[in-house]
Scaffold this motif. Sequence first.
Motif, short mmCIF file in Angstrom:
data_model
loop_
_atom_site.label_atom_id
_atom_site.label_comp_id
_atom_site.label_asym_id
_atom_site.label_seq_id
_atom_site.Cartn_x
_atom_site.Cartn_y
_atom_site.Cartn_z
N THR A 658 65.51 34.51 -4.97
CA THR A 658 64.08 34.29 -5.20
C THR A 658 63.44 35.56 -5.77
N THR A 661 64.29 36.17 -9.38
CA THR A 661 63.46 35.36 -10.28
C THR A 661 62.15 36.07 -10.57
N ARG A 662 61.56 36.60 -9.51
CA ARG A 662 60.28 37.29 -9.66
C ARG A 662 60.44 38.56 -10.51
N ARG A 665 60.90 37.82 -14.13
CA ARG A 665 59.64 37.43 -14.77
C ARG A 665 58.80 38.67 -15.08
N GLN A 762 67.48 34.12 -17.14
CA GLN A 762 66.39 33.14 -17.04
C GLN A 762 66.48 32.41 -15.71
N SER A 764 65.66 30.64 -12.16
CA SER A 764 64.52 29.83 -11.74
C SER A 764 64.56 29.57 -10.23
N GLN A 766 64.03 29.52 -6.46
CA GLN A 766 62.88 29.93 -5.67
C GLN A 766 62.91 29.25 -4.31
#
Length: 927
Positions: A658, A661-662, A665, A762, A764, A766
Amino acid sequence: MLEKTYDAKAVEPKIAKLWEDADAFRAGAGAADGAEPFAIVIPPPNVTGSLHMGHALNNTLQDIMVRFERMRGKNVLWQPGMDHAGIATQMVVERQLMEKQIHRRDLSREEFIDKVWEWKAESGGMIFNQLKRLGASCDWSRERFTMDEGLSKAVIEVFVTLYKQGLIYKDKRLVSWDPKLQTAISDIEVEQLEVNGNLWHFRYPIEGQKFDPENPKTFITVATTRPETMLGDTGVAVHPDDARYRHLVGKNVILPLVGRKIRVVADAYSDPEKGTGAVKITPAHDFNDFDVGKRHKLHAINIMTTEAALNLRDNEDFLEGLDSSSELENTLDTLHGQDRFAARKRVVEMMEAGGFLEKVESHKHAVPHGDRGGVPIEPFLTDQWYVNAAELAKPAIASVREGRTNFVPKNWEKTYFDWMENIQPWTISRQLWWGHQIPAWYGPDGRIFVEKTEEEALSAAVEYYLALEGPWKAWVEDQLENYEPGKILTRDEDVLDTWFSSALWPFSTLGWPDHTPELKTYYQTDVLVTGFDIIFFWVARMMMMGLHFMDEEPFHTVYVHALVRDKNGAKMSKSKGNVIDPLDLIDEYGADALRFTLSIMAAQGRDVKLDPARIAGYRNFGTKLWNATRFAEMNGVARNDDLWLGDAKLTINRWILTELTRATREITEGITAFRFNDAAGAAYRFVWNLFCDWYLELLKPVFMGDDEAAKAESQAVAAFVLDEIYKLLHPFMPFMTEELWAHTAGNGRERPTLICHAAWPQPSFQDVEAAAEINWLVDLVSGIRSVRAEMNVPPAAIAPLVMVGANAATRERLVRHESAIKRLARVGDITHAAGAPKGSAQIVVNEATVCLPLGSLIDLKAEAQRLQKEVAKVTEEIARILKKLSNEKFVANAKEDVVAAERQKLTEFQEAQDKLQAALSRLRDAD
RNA sequence: GGGCGUGUAGCUCAGCGGGAGAGCACUGCAUUGACAUUGCAGGGGUCACAAGUUCAAUCCUUGUCACGCCCACCA
């Protein structure tokens, strides 16, 4: 097994060779057919240049974008090349020749230019190897040079076209002349320097009156900072409204030392407040005076040589209208041929001797200096070539105004507009040998023929003259029949300003004027990355030329980065001797550390003042990642393609995925928004503070335990996250990540691609629940550690952990993370109780009170103080929030979620306060 | 003179209308297994000053002070 530390010196050359052998940075390398293009042209460094901090920052930022976009699958071109740097290069080669006692003029132009090319072959372009050391992923096979054949062709094409469009012209006017370099320079190559000078007050006798130094009615006093120019004076200006001098307007005064009669004119240029209110007018040697002279039809008498020595004796302009006299002869004897500064001294002496010097005041003022030659420039009346910049600027202004090209940060647009809207004609001719010789030829009568080649110019000339009636027709016919046709024309000696060819860089490097596939694919380029110091010199001119010849802006974004300054905030420059050599830093810390430091410091809108301690810090960051990899390796971490990470069961694995992912980004957004410091910072925090400090620590019990499924899952997740980390860091730290990427390929396996061609992450995944659980765990462990440190509990002491008031969810979490908690917080058995045991240190985590019965280890007084401090802190927060919430206007006006958040916080703080109070009173009871 | 920008921890700097942050430096503790180029914990700030806008200002506005840069000019 990896070594304990990363050896940049050994790895960097190895990786550089890997890239080179793989031709990894060729345009489009690694991209699929039809991929979206992404192009950046390098700001071409001078051929004489060597890497300085500005280059290091500039190219690091470009490389980050280029590597990032390459990994995102785009068809990337980073176009490298060099600038021939006319004046700078000619100076270097001349200096070298001087060491062999050879003067440039001893050689023919061709011989000298050959020498320059020889010099370039031997010593030029050093900077490319230095850029490679920095890791710059340019397509080196496409290297261009502003003097090479293709680019020269573009220059000629542009010059001829602009000339025929009337946008280039020749004109006789005052230019900024550099007497040291003996060439004209453009106005932006002039810098104003503060100089402590003098203001000399001179008396000019009034015609028809007998000069008497004691009688002010017999003369007019002018003030000047440049006495040596007085011999070129052709007027005296006073303000039309100045009552002191009104009676003199239209009268003549006698120029001392020379005897010339010069007129007093009324002109608003004269400022009654400055000097004496009367100003001498020297049209040939002062820009303002030139304009005044024009208005009043005063002669412009050039009294200087190109070396800024006085030229009087055979100077017809100067002697015209002068009566020969012993005074004039004396002046000629004393001053002719004198350098301007020697002449200044002598003029003052002569004026004083004649009683014409009224007084001398010391005077601080700005003096224009040539930025290359370093000597004061001389306003000088000569023929030069100009570009009608105002005309070309119009579409260039509109492009930015209408947002087709954007500056980042945006405030630079104002600087751009201010300059572009007041732009002066661009002086493009230089009296040098090294550069693009102007394609202009002169006929016998001085008529100009501008064509791409001498042949074309000749045929144009012949056609012209043969159609003419008059003497030149016969002369040309004669040349054609009996002599050498080539003698009909002589070529203009001058070369073009270096920036003229730089202005074409975004399209000339792609093959223009030919319609090449590269031009079609990569023009318009994407981002131009540069320091603000060359917005005028380069960016503005690329905009003008790009729009004029390609009908499209050369780039959609101009990213203006900070200047790397010295610690006093001064621009680093060779002449100031305050240069830090990035190569020294690379030697000491490695290229990756330097790059990472520059990018994390490259916040928009602020200059970079470099502190070497920070580079060491970010070198340590690399070491940290290196050792994390080493740890992973020791624990069997390897990719497991059979395991679908989305199915990961362990909370810590779901949590780190998780967080990944952050972080991804944040990094991606940072780079695309040119917020490189944010991107680097996000990567730094994720790798060090989350991945190393918590994730790997939490994995240790898993790796040491005997749950094989958990182990296998964790090994796979850790491997995956590490791979993603390498990729996320690759644009910033290309060498180490490429090395780690290869090293961690797995037993006997090879990576399918180099990391520089690997796909940008990439993720995703979460799981907010997992995130909440690990946050709780972090709070618990940190809380225990903190209280232990404050209580001076020896690290070796293991205390049991007693939980009071834990709910079911917390009890489950405690079971799930038992081994990690025991290890990280150094506690023993975990039990639950209704109340705190005697002699406990207590902390509040969410709904539960965490008790550490430390027995004799605890200092009850200190613990009470600690708790009181906690209570005070919480009470303060509660008071602050209560005040807010009791304010009706706040509740009425603030956004709902803000109010809700405050209420939520209030509840939490109040609960914590209750528990802390309870803990405190229990402690007192026990006392 | 015009313009742009900067004043936040000892230093170098992020941040930003709603609980002051990082790196380095500093203090205490820790060294048999990833890393001392390390780990854990901690101290340290009237966010230059003043007024205003706002329910709320380090953040927005204006002014003041200090510093830096760019442009123009000073006979």
